[in-house]
Design a protein around this motif. Structure first.
Motif, PDB file in Angstrom:
ATOM      1  N   ARG A 123       0.841  -1.186   0.000  1.00 12.41           N
ATOM      2  CA  ARG A 123       0.000   0.000   0.000  1.00 12.41           C
ATOM      3  C   ARG A 123       0.877   1.236   0.000  1.00 12.41           C
ATOM      4  O   ARG A 123       1.902   1.275   0.681  1.00 12.41           O
ATOM      5  N   ALA A 124       0.476   2.244  -0.743  1.00 11.81           N
ATOM      6  CA  ALA A 124       1.247   3.485  -0.820  1.00 11.81           C
ATOM      7  C   ALA A 124       1.385   4.110   0.560  1.00 11.81           C
ATOM      8  O   ALA A 124       0.417   4.207   1.319  1.00 11.81           O
ATOM      9  N   GLY A 125       2.618   4.502   0.896  1.00 14.97           N
ATOM     10  CA  GLY A 125       2.871   5.172   2.162  1.00 14.97           C
ATOM     11  C   GLY A 125       3.011   4.255   3.351  1.00 14.97           C
ATOM     12  O   GLY A 125       3.211   4.720   4.475  1.00 14.97           O
ATOM     13  N   LEU A 126       2.904   2.938   3.142  1.00 20.68           N
ATOM     14  CA  LEU A 126       3.013   1.976   4.233  1.00 20.68           C
ATOM     15  C   LEU A 126       4.344   1.245   4.130  1.00 20.68           C
ATOM     16  O   LEU A 126       4.581   0.501   3.176  1.00 20.68           O
ATOM     17  N   ALA A 127       5.207   1.454   5.108  1.00 21.20           N
ATOM     18  CA  ALA A 127       6.502   0.767   5.138  1.00 21.20           C
ATOM     19  C   ALA A 127       6.309  -0.639   5.695  1.00 21.20           C
ATOM     20  O   ALA A 127       5.637  -0.827   6.712  1.00 21.20           O
ATOM     21  N   ARG A 128       6.909  -1.619   5.033  1.00 20.80           N
ATOM     22  CA  ARG A 128       6.790  -3.011   5.476  1.00 20.80           C
ATOM     23  C   ARG A 128       8.179  -3.647   5.483  1.00 20.80           C
ATOM     24  O   ARG A 128       8.960  -3.471   4.546  1.00 20.80           O
ATOM     25  N   PRO A 129       8.506  -4.414   6.520  1.00 19.46           N
ATOM     26  CA  PRO A 129       9.893  -4.828   6.729  1.00 19.46           C
ATOM     27  C   PRO A 129      10.442  -5.817   5.712  1.00 19.46           C
ATOM     28  O   PRO A 129      11.628  -5.799   5.419  1.00 19.46           O
ATOM     29  N   MET A 130       9.599  -6.709   5.167  1.00 21.56           N
ATOM     30  CA  MET A 130      10.110  -7.754   4.282  1.00 21.56           C
ATOM     31  C   MET A 130       9.838  -7.467   2.817  1.00 21.56           C
ATOM     32  O   MET A 130       9.930  -8.356   1.969  1.00 21.56           O
ATOM     33  N   GLU A 131       9.499  -6.230   2.501  1.00 18.58           N
ATOM     34  CA  GLU A 131       9.269  -5.863   1.113  1.00 18.58           C
ATOM     35  C   GLU A 131      10.610  -5.736   0.395  1.00 18.58           C
ATOM     36  O   GLU A 131      11.538  -5.117   0.906  1.00 18.58           O
ATOM     37  N   MET A 132      10.706  -6.322  -0.788  1.00 20.01           N
ATOM     38  CA  MET A 132      11.979  -6.321  -1.510  1.00 20.01           C
ATOM     39  C   MET A 132      11.705  -6.516  -2.985  1.00 20.01           C
ATOM     40  O   MET A 132      10.616  -6.961  -3.374  1.00 20.01           O
ATOM     41  N   PRO A 133      12.681  -6.195  -3.849  1.00 16.83           N
ATOM     42  CA  PRO A 133      12.506  -6.462  -5.282  1.00 16.83           C
ATOM     43  C   PRO A 133      12.231  -7.942  -5.510  1.00 16.83           C
ATOM     44  O   PRO A 133      12.826  -8.810  -4.865  1.00 16.83           O
ATOM     45  N   SER A 134      11.321  -8.238  -6.440  1.00 14.96           N
ATOM     46  CA  SER A 134      10.935  -9.631  -6.636  1.00 14.96           C
ATOM     47  C   SER A 134      10.822  -9.996  -8.115  1.00 14.96           C
ATOM     48  O   SER A 134       9.995 -10.822  -8.503  1.00 14.96           O
ATOM     49  N   ALA A 135      11.655  -9.374  -8.932  1.00 15.78           N
ATOM     50  CA  ALA A 135      11.621  -9.695 -10.360  1.00 15.78           C
ATOM     51  C   ALA A 135      12.295 -11.020 -10.654  1.00 15.78           C
ATOM     52  O   ALA A 135      12.010 -11.642 -11.686  1.00 15.78           O
ATOM     53  N   SER A 136      13.179 -11.461  -9.759  1.00 14.13           N
ATOM     54  CA  SER A 136      13.938 -12.675 -10.039  1.00 14.13           C
ATOM     55  C   SER A 136      14.442 -13.289  -8.741  1.00 14.13           C
ATOM     56  O   SER A 136      14.486 -12.639  -7.689  1.00 14.13           O
TER      57      SER A 136
END
Length: 324
Positions: free
Chosen positions: A252-265
């Protein structure tokens, strides 16, 4: 040198027999981890997930309690804003009794609108509802009857742990820190944030309460164990990717989340360092360098085959914990 077994059940198969086998394996793994000296067995909660993220952490915690004797059982996090507070107090008390006080949880607010819609709970006023739930839990676990919606009630059974089961308030905002301080409860942000922690302690003092903060280290990771990580990454990496893509889809826009990371590969997942495949000797070296480090094993990550998950867990127990 604590070890944690994480069982969030992502990647559940469509076939009911395979899905049942996966849940049975999770309980068997919990029993095996308990027998081999794991300090914690943790589950999570999410609803309406495409990859089967565990939606019933209380049921799973009760099953784990019935098959274990020593390990602490954690729900990280329990989305308390999705529950009826009296029924929640009863269910937690029963599990606390079954486990003889080994249950703990992080009280989470939740941020996915679909979960609130599916469970018929208010989203826009979820903060107020969470306050109501926390207040009710604390009163329900007390020894005296209390007024609830205009009537005096007594909630039974009372929990094993007195004055109440161990729980913390989760979140990574000042609102969450104020909530924890106001109730005199420990605060558990999902990432270390010195400014937010200082604010929590200021709020504790302002409310005349005591408390503490529990946050994961900056280099927190989820570990899979294999004798040959270079060979295992092409085999296992897609399951990590499956889990991360599901989690990222909830952004969600403006919501920081700890395990969010690039996931293209898979390569991006590996580069993040949040998911690791380590050899037994690397695990031993890491634990000896930092004896207080909590090694979080995640064998059933993202739909990894059950047999492959067992290989990882047994290797860790046989080669790492036996050496330590």
């Amino acid at each position: 040198m604590p070890s944690t077994l994480r069982l969030n059940m992502t990647g559940s198969e469509a076939d009911p027999e395979l899905r049942s086998a996966r849940y049975q394996a999770a309980i068997d793994m919990a029993e095996y981890a308990d027998h081999n000296g794991f300090a914690y067995i943790n589950v999570e909660e999410h609803h309406c997930a495409q990859n089967g993220w565990l939606p019933s952490p209380l049921t799973m915690a009760a099953a784990i309690a019935a098959r274990t004797h020593n390990a602490n059982i954690g729900i990280m996090a329990l989305l308390v804003s999705l529950y009826d507070p009296v029924r929640l107090a009863e269910d937690i008390a029963v599990i606390d009794l079954l486990s003889r006080g080994r249950l703990s949880f992080i009280a989470g607010l939740g941020y996915r609108e679909i979960e609130f819609h599916a469970l018929d709970k208010p989203f826009d006023t979820r903060g107020e509802w969470m306050d109501h739930v926390l207040e009710t839990l604390l009163k329900a676990w007390g020894d005296e009857p209390f007024e609830y919606r205009g009537e005096m009630i007594t909630v039974t059974p009372k929990p094993y742990t007195r004055p109440h089961p161990m729980f913390l308030v989760g979140g990574m905002s000042k609102v969450a820190a104020r909530r924890a301080a106001r109730f005199g409860l420990p605060f558990s942000p999902p990432i270390h944030d010195a400014e937010l922690e200082a604010y929590y302690y200021e709020q504790l003092e302002a409310n005349g309460n005591l408390g503490f903060v529990v946050a994961p280290p900056d280099d927190f990771s989820l570990v899979f164990v294999d004798e040959s990580p270079e060979q295992a990454w092409p085999e296992i990496g897609s399951y990590f990717l499956n889990e991360v893509r599901e989690y990222n889809s909830w952004k969600r826009a403006g919501l920081a989340r700890p395990m969010e990371m690039p996931s293209a590969s898979v390569e991006e997942i590996r580069a993040s360092g949040r998911y690791e495949i380590l050899t037994p000797s690397e695990c031993i070296d890491r634990m000896q360098a930092d004896p207080e480090r909590n090694m979080v094993m995640h064998p059933l990550v993202g739909g990894v085959p059950v047999d492959r998950a067992w290989e990882s867990l047994r290797l860790y127990c046989d080669e790492v914990l036996s050496a330590i």
